[in-house]
Enzyme design. Structure first.
Site, mmCIF file in Angstrom:
data_model
loop_
_atom_site.group_PDB
_atom_site.id
_atom_site.type_symbol
_atom_site.label_atom_id
_atom_site.label_comp_id
_atom_site.label_asym_id
_atom_site.label_seq_id
_atom_site.Cartn_x
_atom_site.Cartn_y
_atom_site.Cartn_z
ATOM 1 N N GLU A 175 39.265 104.753 68.710
ATOM 2 C CA GLU A 175 38.366 105.822 68.257
ATOM 3 C C GLU A 175 38.805 107.179 68.806
ATOM 4 O OE1 GLU A 175 36.426 105.313 65.908
ATOM 5 O OE2 GLU A 175 35.315 103.434 66.095
ATOM 6 N N ALA A 176 39.287 107.192 70.041
ATOM 7 C CA ALA A 176 39.747 108.454 70.633
ATOM 8 C C ALA A 176 41.006 108.959 69.934
ATOM 9 C CB ALA A 176 39.995 108.270 72.131
#
Length: 261
Positions: A175-176
């Site tokens: 997600e990052a």
């Protein structure tokens, strides 16, 4: 298949930023961009997978296997009793399962299976972690470091322990990489644990929709407004690419042309 290594045990903000940059560069399609934001490839581009090796302070490791075209975590491996032990989500197809097994643990004489007996959806991971929302599971470098030690080389662990590790790892890695906003949350809170805020969850849940909207935008204007959440849980209406571009790391693959700058 290339491996990106991140030493969680000796991490600094700069090293985490470098890790994110390496992961994005490894995953992205070198030829695709919309409005300056890199895009992941379609599922035919090789290599089809990316490995991410996470190492804790005592040199124990866990290697995540990511599908390159969407950064979904398919499974992971660790070293157990001198053998490569592989763990695959139960919603991975049999063809891909073989790929995961052979990529994570290439030596067929020195590997063993410990299945993940549930699927990779957030709702399932939350359920297994015993929370109603992943906003209740704290993220942070120290947490990721200690979670590695609870699984790597350990004979038995609960679904709860495993699901907590996966929730932390998926958000701090995949997600990052998709969202600079999430990378920046990790960096801002680097030396402490933090709960992902409503904006983090809203971005995670709408990545496909956001990617499509940016891809289809005309001269920087979205063809229809995107309704997301701000960090304080108020409604965030996005009308232009510029408003969300600083938060983006990678776009999900969308076919067809887009404006590149």
């Amino acid at each position: 298949v290339n491996t990106i290594t991140f030493d969680v045990g000796n991490a600094t903000i700069n090293k985490y930023a470098t890790f994110m940059e390496s992961l994005r560069n490894e995953a992205k399609d070198p030829t695709l961009k919309c409005y300056g934001i890199p895009m992941l490839p379609d599922s035919n581009l090789t290599p089809k997978y990316v490995l991410v090796k996470l190492q804790d302070a005592s040199s124990k490791t866990i290697t995540l296997m990511l599908r390159r075209n969407n950064l979904y975590v398919m499974g992971y491996s660790d070293l157990y009793n001198g053998k490569c032990r592989y763990h695959i989500f139960n919603d991975i197809s049999s063809t891909e399962s073989t790929d995961v097994e052979n990529t994570l643990c290439p030596n067929s004489n020195s590997r063993e299976k410990k299945a993940i007996n549930y699927n990779s959806q957030y709702s399932t991971l939350q359920n297994k972690a015993g929370v109603s929302s992943r906003s209740q599971v704290q993220l942070g470098i120290q947490i990721l470091n200690s979670d590695i030690g609870k699984i790597s080389g350990v004979s038995t662990f609960t679904d709860k322990t495993e699901a907590e590790f996966l929730l932390v790892a998926i958000q701090m890695v995949s997600e990052a990489a998709r969202f600079k906003y999430i990378e920046n949350q990790v960096k801002t809170n680097f030396n402490r644990a933090f709960n992902p805020n409503p904006k983090v969850l809203s971005l995670e849940e709408n990545w496909g929709k956001i990617s499509l909207a940016i891809h289809n935008a005309k001269n920087g204007a979205l063809t229809s407004p995107l309704e997301l959440k701000n960090a304080d849980d108020t409604k965030w209406i996005v009308l232009r690419v510029d408003e969300i571009k600083p938060d983006m790391g990678l776009l999900n693959y969308v076919s067809g042309t887009c404006q590149t700058t």
